[in-house]
Write an enzyme that holds these catalytic residues in place. Structure first.
Site, PDB file in Angstrom:
ATOM      1  N   GLY A  61      74.266  50.430  35.331  1.00  0.00           N
ATOM      2  CA  GLY A  61      74.813  49.587  36.391  1.00  0.00           C
ATOM      3  C   GLY A  61      76.042  50.247  36.994  1.00  0.00           C
ATOM      4  O   GLY A  61      76.341  50.050  38.174  1.00  0.00           O
ATOM      5  N   PRO A 159      60.905  58.529  20.183  1.00  0.00           N
ATOM      6  CA  PRO A 159      61.811  57.424  20.514  1.00  0.00           C
ATOM      7  C   PRO A 159      63.182  57.921  20.955  1.00  0.00           C
ATOM      8  O   PRO A 159      63.698  58.896  20.426  1.00  0.00           O
ATOM      9  CB  PRO A 159      61.913  56.662  19.180  1.00  0.00           C
ATOM     10  CG  PRO A 159      61.692  57.718  18.139  1.00  0.00           C
ATOM     11  CD  PRO A 159      60.712  58.685  18.731  1.00  0.00           C
ATOM     12  N   GLY A 161      67.146  56.382  22.464  1.00  0.00           N
ATOM     13  CA  GLY A 161      68.070  55.340  22.880  1.00  0.00           C
ATOM     14  C   GLY A 161      69.159  56.004  23.699  1.00  0.00           C
ATOM     15  O   GLY A 161      69.118  57.210  23.933  1.00  0.00           O
ATOM     16  N   CYS A 162      70.133  55.238  24.114  1.00  0.00           N
ATOM     17  CA  CYS A 162      71.201  55.799  24.928  1.00  0.00           C
ATOM     18  C   CYS A 162      72.441  54.941  24.785  1.00  0.00           C
ATOM     19  O   CYS A 162      72.351  53.702  24.816  1.00  0.00           O
ATOM     20  CB  CYS A 162      70.781  55.871  26.392  1.00  0.00           C
ATOM     21  SG  CYS A 162      72.026  56.595  27.484  1.00  0.00           S
ATOM     22  N   HIS A 204      67.707  65.030  27.474  1.00  0.00           N
ATOM     23  CA  HIS A 204      68.295  63.711  27.735  1.00  0.00           C
ATOM     24  C   HIS A 204      69.647  63.859  28.427  1.00  0.00           C
ATOM     25  O   HIS A 204      69.928  63.182  29.428  1.00  0.00           O
ATOM     26  CB  HIS A 204      68.434  62.974  26.406  1.00  0.00           C
ATOM     27  CG  HIS A 204      68.990  61.596  26.508  1.00  0.00           C
ATOM     28  ND1 HIS A 204      68.252  60.466  26.234  1.00  0.00           N
ATOM     29  CD2 HIS A 204      70.236  61.136  26.836  1.00  0.00           C
ATOM     30  CE1 HIS A 204      69.008  59.385  26.400  1.00  0.00           C
ATOM     31  NE2 HIS A 204      70.221  59.771  26.752  1.00  0.00           N
ATOM     32  N   GLU A 205      70.486  64.764  27.909  1.00  0.00           N
ATOM     33  CA  GLU A 205      71.824  64.935  28.497  1.00  0.00           C
ATOM     34  C   GLU A 205      71.764  65.621  29.854  1.00  0.00           C
ATOM     35  O   GLU A 205      72.531  65.280  30.761  1.00  0.00           O
ATOM     36  CB  GLU A 205      72.723  65.719  27.536  1.00  0.00           C
ATOM     37  CG  GLU A 205      72.945  65.045  26.196  1.00  0.00           C
ATOM     38  CD  GLU A 205      73.371  63.594  26.324  1.00  0.00           C
ATOM     39  OE1 GLU A 205      74.171  63.275  27.224  1.00  0.00           O
ATOM     40  OE2 GLU A 205      72.893  62.759  25.521  1.00  0.00           O
TER      41      GLU A 205
END
Length: 233
Positions: A61, A159, A161-162, A204-205
């Site tokens: 957000g 899997p 997450g973050c 991911h990064e």
């Protein structure tokens, strides 16, 4: 696996309720409205809004998570701002604990990320999962202006997450092996050939630096609230 900008949203501590209004699940009337407790509002008024790099990852957000980060300029290498940023990344990464963290997650839209998997944290993964995904410890690694190249294009789903999508996880396909090259905070060249879980962390990064979150690549049917069982108990 790893967050900004706090535009000081000033305004009333608490909006006045609309007479006769009913708030329910899915009611969009309150979207975008932020309510603060009296003490939070007082603290913000006295101390002012927090300044990046933040002490905790921004949450989805925050606009900084959705923009492409800028390259660090040569004049910034070895400077106090970059040293402060890299120290904050390492500190928040270890406090998480996270496996990776990017500068945008701390509110700084620069192409910098850190990653680390200590042995003790590695042992928390089930043995079968460690074997299947080649989950092995690696020391703290820091990259400034990283560039990614794929070494093994096979896609393996696992899997993720973050820290910026707190409380959720999903399965995401990633390349099995990659190379990331860049410089450290002093401008010295660094590179890393990462395989298995380490390659997943790097990808991911790197996505964070382009405004991409794992939820943009996930298998949507695997998206999970990690506390769903406790919430249903």
């Amino acid at each position: 696996m790893a967050a900004a900008l706090a535009a000081g949203r000033r305004g009333a501590v608490r909006a006045l309720p609309v007479p006769g209004a009913v708030r329910g699940c899915g009611d969009a009337a309150d979207w975008g409205r932020r309510e603060r407790s009296y003490w939070r509002a007082l603290r913000r008024r006295v101390l002012g809004p927090p300044a990046p790099p933040f002490a905790a990852p921004c949450q989805v957000g925050a606009p900084v998570l959705r923009g492409a980060a800028a390259a660090v300029g040569p004049e910034q290498m070895g400077g106090p701002e970059l040293r402060e940023l890299t120290a904050a990344l390492a500190a928040v990464l270890r406090r998480g604990p996270c496996l990776g963290l990017s500068a945008p997650q701390l509110g700084v839209p620069l192409r910098v990320f850190a990653a680390e998997l200590p042995p003790a944290l590695c042992q928390r993964y089930p043995a079968a999962m460690r074997r299947a995904h080649r989950i092995e410890p690696f020391p703290l690694r820091l990259f400034v202006n990283p560039v990614l190249s794929v070494l093994d294009a096979r896609l393996v789903t696992g899997p993720e997450g973050c820290a910026s999508v707190r409380g959720f996880s999903a399965y995401v396909p990633r390349h099995w092996a990659v190379r990331v090259s860049g410089v450290d905070e002093h401008g010295e060249p660094v590179s890393w050939e990462a395989t298995g879980w380490a390659a997943r962390v790097v990808q991911h990064e790197m996505d964070h630096l382009d405004g991409i979150l794992y939820i943009d690549r996930m298998d949507t049917r695997t998206f999970t609230n990690v506390s769903w069982m406790e919430l249903m108990d």
